[in-house]
Design an enzyme around this catalytic site. Structure first.
Site, PDB file in Angstrom:
ATOM      1  CB  ILE A 151      -0.909  -0.060   1.280  1.00 29.67           C
ATOM      2  CG1 ILE A 151      -2.187  -1.150   1.066  1.00 29.67           C
ATOM      3  CG2 ILE A 151      -1.657   1.244   1.309  1.00 29.67           C
ATOM      4  CD1 ILE A 151      -2.713  -1.483   2.338  1.00 29.67           C
ATOM      5  CG  ASP A 170       9.532  -0.447   5.099  1.00 25.88           C
ATOM      6  OD1 ASP A 170      10.253  -1.629   5.627  1.00 25.88           O
ATOM      7  OD2 ASP A 170       8.502  -0.924   4.154  1.00 25.88           O
ATOM      8  CB  CYS A 229      -5.742   4.760   5.641  1.00 22.14           C
ATOM      9  SG  CYS A 229      -6.494   6.335   5.584  1.00 22.14           S
ATOM     10  CG  ASP A 255     -10.462   4.957   7.535  1.00 23.05           C
ATOM     11  OD1 ASP A 255     -11.490   5.241   7.736  1.00 23.05           O
ATOM     12  OD2 ASP A 255      -9.831   3.753   6.950  1.00 23.05           O
ATOM     13  CD  GLU A 260     -11.077   0.652  14.051  1.00 26.14           C
ATOM     14  OE1 GLU A 260     -11.580  -0.290  13.502  1.00 26.14           O
ATOM     15  OE2 GLU A 260     -10.048   1.360  13.622  1.00 26.14           O
ATOM     16  CG  HIS A 278     -11.248   0.444   9.610  1.00 29.91           C
ATOM     17  ND1 HIS A 278     -10.773  -0.262  10.771  1.00 29.91           N
ATOM     18  CD2 HIS A 278     -10.621  -0.012   8.655  1.00 29.91           C
ATOM     19  CE1 HIS A 278      -9.786  -0.913  10.322  1.00 29.91           C
ATOM     20  NE2 HIS A 278      -9.717  -0.950   8.799  1.00 29.91           N
ATOM     21  CG  LEU A 279     -15.237   5.046   5.774  1.00 33.56           C
ATOM     22  CD1 LEU A 279     -15.617   6.497   5.157  1.00 33.56           C
ATOM     23  CD2 LEU A 279     -16.409   4.227   5.622  1.00 33.56           C
ATOM     24  N   GLY A 280     -11.121   2.528   4.616  1.00 27.48           N
ATOM     25  CA  GLY A 280      -9.732   2.308   3.681  1.00 27.48           C
ATOM     26  C   GLY A 280     -10.440   1.209   2.655  1.00 27.48           C
ATOM     27  CB  ALA A 281     -11.170  -2.194   2.496  1.00 26.38           C
TER      28      ALA A 281
END
Length: 526
Positions: A151, A170, A229, A255, A260, A278-281
């Site tokens: 991602i 990273d 996110c 997000d 939750e 939590h709308l990422g997907a």
């Protein structure tokens, strides 16, 4: 005919695929846990999204269940250990919603830059506060990515398209991969100091929990804007609110939250804060993609025994599974061990097999090593996507079979090359089934793997074991097993001990300061 229950709302494409493959499918979204428990015993497969909770209690009623398919990445709603204990394969669809999640992060970045939610609310309230909402351009700004995997690399590509400078932290990102995708690899401290926008794309692990702590948020550039996110828990939410209140942080968009559903939060109502549930997907395309993928994977398993994207089982044919399963467990332990011990940029991995292991299909063994290795850095890795993740990071993977005689009836050795040099670990099977460690960094050490362990490199001198035992006793940590190895008398020694409870960072620091200690590290397995 296998029978599958779809217990969450899902694209109709999933049911179409099941029926086309000759599988009976029943769609019953919205069942209570009692209703689901009453009927789950009739089904061979369970296809879910995030609403259904596949708990240990539910699985007690699932007497026929062979596979659970999660249409999405996260499996927080599935008790994977309980499913494994009952012989139930758990699958997910790790790449079906990557683009959607990346686009949501970009959308939130724009919303922060131009204060869109506040401006919308003000305008619809009948105000015309044109001078109140002074935004910033994203062009020429620095976008900092914490995590640059699947991602994160998509977000990087979008950021570059917006003429932003992209930097990434990273530990597993190689310089070659960074160059390929056009980002600058930096340390976390450098990212915090440089970035105008920070977006997180990393799993929630012990090493990433609160990676944006109060201390690290204080190191950020004044006026930074932060987007998450990925996973709740990556940011200290109280510290984030304090940074927003002080004005040091110009804006934040979440997000995901520590708890939750986030029906209440101290962040709610804070100026320059945006939240989404939590709308990422949550796009039509992503929902169709993950529904198609989970139906195809479950159909393959139920009809042919093929396993794809399983979290608790390697990709194996039905014929090879009984022979390879114990080797896979050993290989995954070894990969996870050397991943935890190395910790920095890994450039190459070599899997060597000797004795009886040399007569087997080495590919699943290598896949298990990579799955264990990548598990240090990702919470969605499995036997299928681990090799892809390794390729994306330009990690060279080699396999070697030795026909030579060995001290053990069978042996698997894992070597890695990293910025620190070359290291290796080796293991065998005790009783043809039980994984056992036999060598670390060239030093013979006979040890079983345990859920919690401490690894120590020290000088082989009298009195050390007593000092270590005293220190652990002072903090109430009980030692389960104790394993020692050394190169020569008085030279470098290695200690592995299993413990019954975790040790905190302070205790590890105290151990590291004991006379003669060179390295002290906590390890986790399982």
């Amino acid at each position: 005919m296998p029978k599958v229950l779809i217990s969450d709302k899902m694209s109709p494409k999933a049911a179409e695929i099941f029926r086309a493959r000759g599988i009976e499918v029943v769609e019953k979204p919205g069942l209570t846990k009692e209703e689901l428990a009453a009927i789950i015993g009739d089904y061979d497969g369970l296809a879910i999204r995030s609403s259904t909770k596949a708990t240990a209690q539910l699985l007690e009623h699932a007497t026929k269940l062979k596979v659970i398919g999660r249409a999405g990445i996260g499996v927080d709603n599935v008790d994977v250990p309980a499913a494994t204990a009952r012989g139930i394969v758990v699958m997910n669809t790790p790449f079906g919603n990557s683009i959607t999640t990346a686009e949501h992060a970009i959308a939130l970045m724009f919303a922060l830059a131009r204060q869109l939610p506040e401006a919308d609310a003000s305008t619809q309230a009948g105000k015309w506060e044109k001078n109140r909402f002074m935004g910033v351009e994203v062009t020429s700004k620095t976008l900092g990515l914490i995590g640059c995997g699947n991602i994160g690399s998509i977000v990087a590509e979008r950021g570059l398209g917006l003429k932003m400078k992209v930097v990434a932290f990273d530990p597993f990102l190689t310089p070659e991969r960074a160059q390929d995708i056009g980002v600058e690899k930096v340390t976390l401290e450098e990212l915090l100091a440089k970035a105008d926008f920070i977006t997180l794309h990393t799993p929630l692990t012990d090493s990433t929990r609160n990676i944006l702590s109060a201390e690290n948020l204080a190191k950020t550039k004044k006026g930074v804007r932060i987007i998450n996110c990925a996973r709740g828990g990556l940011i200290d939410e109280a510290a984030l609110k304090a940074g927003l209140d002080s004005g040091h942080i110009a804006g934040a968009a979440l997000d995901v939250f520590v708890e939750e559903p986030a029906t209440q939060s101290p962040l709610f109502g804070t100026p320059n804060f945006i939240s989404t549930p939590h709308l990422g997907a949550s796009t039509d395309e992503a929902q169709v993609n993950v529904a198609i993928q989970v139906a195809e994977q479950m159909s393959d398993f139920l009809l042919t025994g093929g396993v794809s994207n399983a979290l608790n089982m390697p990709s194996l044919s039905a014929e090879d599974a009984p022979k390879l399963k114990p080797y896979m467990a050993l290989a995954e332990y070894l990969g996870h061990l050397i991943g935890q011990l190395t910790g920095d940029e890994i450039r190459a991995v070599t899997v060597e097999v000797e004795g009886a292991a040399a007569q087997l299909n080495i590919k699943p063994i290598t896949g298990a090593v990579l799955a264990g290795l990548m598990r240090t850095f990702s919470d969605t890795v499995n036997m299928v996507n681990a090799p892809t993740m390794a390729r994306d990071r330009n990690i060279e993977v080699a396999e070697v079979r030795h026909e030579r005689d060995t001290d053990y009836q069978t042996l698997v050795r894992v070597k890695v090359k990293s910025a620190s040099g070359e290291r290796s670990v080796a293991g065998t099977l005790f009783g043809a089934a039980q994984p056992r460690l036999v060598e670390i960094f060239g030093i013979k050490v006979e040890a079983d793997f345990a859920n919690r362990m401490i690894f120590i490199i020290n000088e082989d001198k009298p009195g050390f074991i007593g000092r270590l035992g005293t220190k652990l006793g002072e903090v109430g940590v009980n030692i389960g097993t104790f394993h020692l190895g050394r190169r020569d008398a008085g030279a470098e020694a290695i200690l592995l001990l299993s413990i019954d409870s975790p040790v905190d960072g302070g205790t590890l620091k105290d151990i590291a300061t004991l006379p003669g200690v060179k390295t002290a590290k906590a390890l986790t397995f399982g």
